[in-house]
Motif scaffolding. Structure first.
Motif, PDB file in Angstrom:
ATOM      1  N   ALA A  33      -3.324 -47.627  27.283  1.00  0.00           N
ATOM      2  CA  ALA A  33      -2.580 -46.538  27.615  1.00  0.00           C
ATOM      3  C   ALA A  33      -1.173 -47.136  27.948  1.00  0.00           C
ATOM      4  CB  ALA A  33      -2.994 -45.814  28.699  1.00  0.00           C
ATOM      5  N   VAL A  34      -1.029 -48.372  28.203  1.00  0.00           N
ATOM      6  CA  VAL A  34       0.406 -48.773  28.676  1.00  0.00           C
ATOM      7  C   VAL A  34       1.481 -48.373  27.370  1.00  0.00           C
ATOM      8  CG1 VAL A  34       1.661 -50.743  29.185  1.00  0.00           C
ATOM      9  CG2 VAL A  34      -0.197 -50.371  30.443  1.00  0.00           C
ATOM     10  N   PRO A  35       1.190 -48.853  26.301  1.00  0.00           N
ATOM     11  CA  PRO A  35       2.276 -48.370  25.388  1.00  0.00           C
ATOM     12  C   PRO A  35       2.356 -46.855  24.924  1.00  0.00           C
ATOM     13  CG  PRO A  35       0.189 -49.280  24.306  1.00  0.00           C
ATOM     14  CD  PRO A  35       0.223 -49.682  25.689  1.00  0.00           C
TER      15      PRO A  35
ATOM     16  N   ILE B 124      19.376 -48.631  25.936  1.00  0.00           N
ATOM     17  CA  ILE B 124      18.271 -48.210  26.863  1.00  0.00           C
ATOM     18  C   ILE B 124      16.839 -48.743  26.318  1.00  0.00           C
ATOM     19  CG2 ILE B 124      16.906 -46.161  27.710  1.00  0.00           C
ATOM     20  CD1 ILE B 124      19.489 -44.509  26.866  1.00  0.00           C
ATOM     21  N   ARG B 125      16.041 -49.582  27.495  1.00  0.00           N
ATOM     22  CA  ARG B 125      14.952 -49.983  27.021  1.00  0.00           C
ATOM     23  C   ARG B 125      13.661 -49.452  28.018  1.00  0.00           C
ATOM     24  NH1 ARG B 125      14.676 -56.221  25.523  1.00  0.00           N
ATOM     25  NH2 ARG B 125      12.301 -55.676  25.829  1.00  0.00           N
ATOM     26  N   ILE B 126      12.391 -49.384  27.603  1.00  0.00           N
ATOM     27  CA  ILE B 126      11.534 -48.782  28.347  1.00  0.00           C
ATOM     28  C   ILE B 126      10.243 -50.044  28.312  1.00  0.00           C
ATOM     29  CG2 ILE B 126       9.707 -47.075  28.691  1.00  0.00           C
ATOM     30  CD1 ILE B 126      12.007 -45.296  27.273  1.00  0.00           C
ATOM     31  N   GLY B 127       9.807 -50.269  29.557  1.00  0.00           N
ATOM     32  CA  GLY B 127       8.596 -51.215  29.662  1.00  0.00           C
ATOM     33  C   GLY B 127       7.885 -50.747  30.759  1.00  0.00           C
TER      34      GLY B 127
ATOM     35  N   PHE C 293       4.327 -52.485  17.798  1.00  0.00           N
ATOM     36  CA  PHE C 293       4.064 -51.545  19.043  1.00  0.00           C
ATOM     37  C   PHE C 293       2.858 -50.695  19.115  1.00  0.00           C
ATOM     38  CE2 PHE C 293       4.909 -47.279  20.698  1.00  0.00           C
ATOM     39  CZ  PHE C 293       4.893 -47.774  22.273  1.00  0.00           C
ATOM     40  N   MET C 294       2.357 -50.143  18.064  1.00  0.00           N
ATOM     41  CA  MET C 294       1.387 -49.585  17.775  1.00  0.00           C
ATOM     42  C   MET C 294      -0.152 -50.346  18.029  1.00  0.00           C
ATOM     43  SD  MET C 294       2.188 -46.519  15.022  1.00  0.00           S
ATOM     44  CE  MET C 294       0.617 -45.507  15.334  1.00  0.00           C
TER      45      MET C 294
END
Length: 362
Positions: A343-345, A153-156, A43-44
């Protein structure tokens, strides 16, 4: 003086872009949350610099080192122990000689920081005001993302627009994760491959011209339960916005139909409700999943405006602090021609922090 984010959880981020290290403290998370460090590092890496043609050449590993608050389980995962989580990221590739401090850089915090804190303020690479510190927001948010996933719960998020080129939007009423899985397979954060290629071309053109471009990031929280948030100052919009405004490049945020509602009639803007006999839905989710500051089961949907990177190669007008006269400035160093993809993540991380904090109200 620290200025932490959060109500139930508290995130404090310290350090500057060219300090030996930057660090964070995340407190308030319950014990027993599992953290897969491989998933966290993946992710990072989406935010990390120096990985492709559309980001700064500065290379940093962006690997968090946990000092406390985590214990290793027999399965190899880390588990929160309920105490504050302390983590550091080491800066290994700084070039402070690229920065002069007598002439403030247009679009940066230099002028405001100098007027507030005086001549001693550290402005190397943006100092304490740099987007570099969002690496730690991704550390904290990445932990929260894994925690939220266990609760369904997921975030995209994706680059909705860069330099006037638009991607296909996220589905506003889909509480599933198919488009998130689709985004995970892309090297560039768009749903539509051809849109991503056109955006890359726009970024390359700006870089060749010594300039930069901005854009829009669209984010969706799927699977959030009804009942998060309160009216007025503890609204879901307030919690998400406060976290998102911690990203230095952000210049605006809107929810659901956003500013388009200004040109609608009520009959167009209102979400009509319908039921399948067991659940309640809306056809369009123009409210972005939030009414009266509270969630009601539809996806949370919001859009963030990201400014063009202020560090550009073109000559710009500024002033000299020491001489107190007008001058010009040509910025040197390594900079992103567009900050939107990296910046998206960070937007996902900010949303994860906010939703985690709100869940602890229930």
């Amino acid at each position: 003086m620290p200025h932490p984010y959060g109500n139930n959880i508290k995130l404090d981020i310290r350090g500057g872009s060219h300090d030996p290290e930057i660090s964070m403290t995340l407190s308030g998370l319950p014990a027993g949350i599992a953290v897969d460090t491989d998933v966290l590092q993946t992710f990072m890496a989406r935010r990390a610099p120096g990985q492709n043609a559309w980001s700064t050449p500065r290379k940093e590993a962006d690997q968090p080192h946990f000092k406390s608050g985590m214990i290793k389980g027999e399965d190899g995962l880390l588990y929160t122990d309920g105490s504050p989580i302390e983590a550091v990221i080491y800066n290994t590739n700084t070039r402070s000689q690229d920065y002069a401090f007598d002439v403030p850089r247009p679009g940066h915090a230099d002028l405001a920081a100098r007027l507030k804190y005086g001549e001693a303020v550290d402005l190397r690479g943006g100092g304490h005001f740099s987007g570099r510190l969002t690496a730690l927001m991704c550390t904290a948010g990445g932990i929260c993302l894994q925690h939220l996933a266990t609760k369904g719960i997921r975030i995209g998020a994706h680059a909705l627009c860069i330099g006037g080129v638009y991607d296909a939007p996220l589905h506003p009423t889909d509480n599933g994760f198919t488009d998130f899985d689709h985004l995970a397979q892309r090297d560039f954060p768009t749903l539509d491959y051809s849109s991503g290629e056109r955006m890359k071309a726009v970024i390359a053109e700006a870089r060749a011209d010594g300039d930069s471009v901005g854009g829009l990031i669209e984010c969706r929280v799927s699977g959030a339960p009804a009942g998060l948030g309160e009216h007025m100052f503890r609204s879901v919009e307030s919690a998400i916005s406060e976290a998102v405004w911690g990203i230095p490049a952000v210049k605006g945020i809107s929810f659901g139909a956003g500013f388009d509602v200004a040109n609608m009639r009520g009959s167009e803007n209102n979400d009509h409700f319908y039921t399948n006999g067991s659940s309640i839905y809306t056809a369009n989710n123009r409210a972005g999943g939030i009414l009266g500051g509270m969630t009601y089961g539809e996806p949370i949907l919001f859009t963030v405006a990201i400014k063009p990177t202020p560090s550009i190669a073109k000559e710009q007008k500024s002033i000299s602090f020491s001489r107190m006269e007008n001058t010009t400035l040509k910025i040197e160093g390594r900079h992103d021609p567009c900050i939107v993809p990296r910046a998206v993540p960070v937007v996902e991380a900010a949303a994860a922090l906010a939703v985690t904090d709100l869940l602890l109200d229930l």
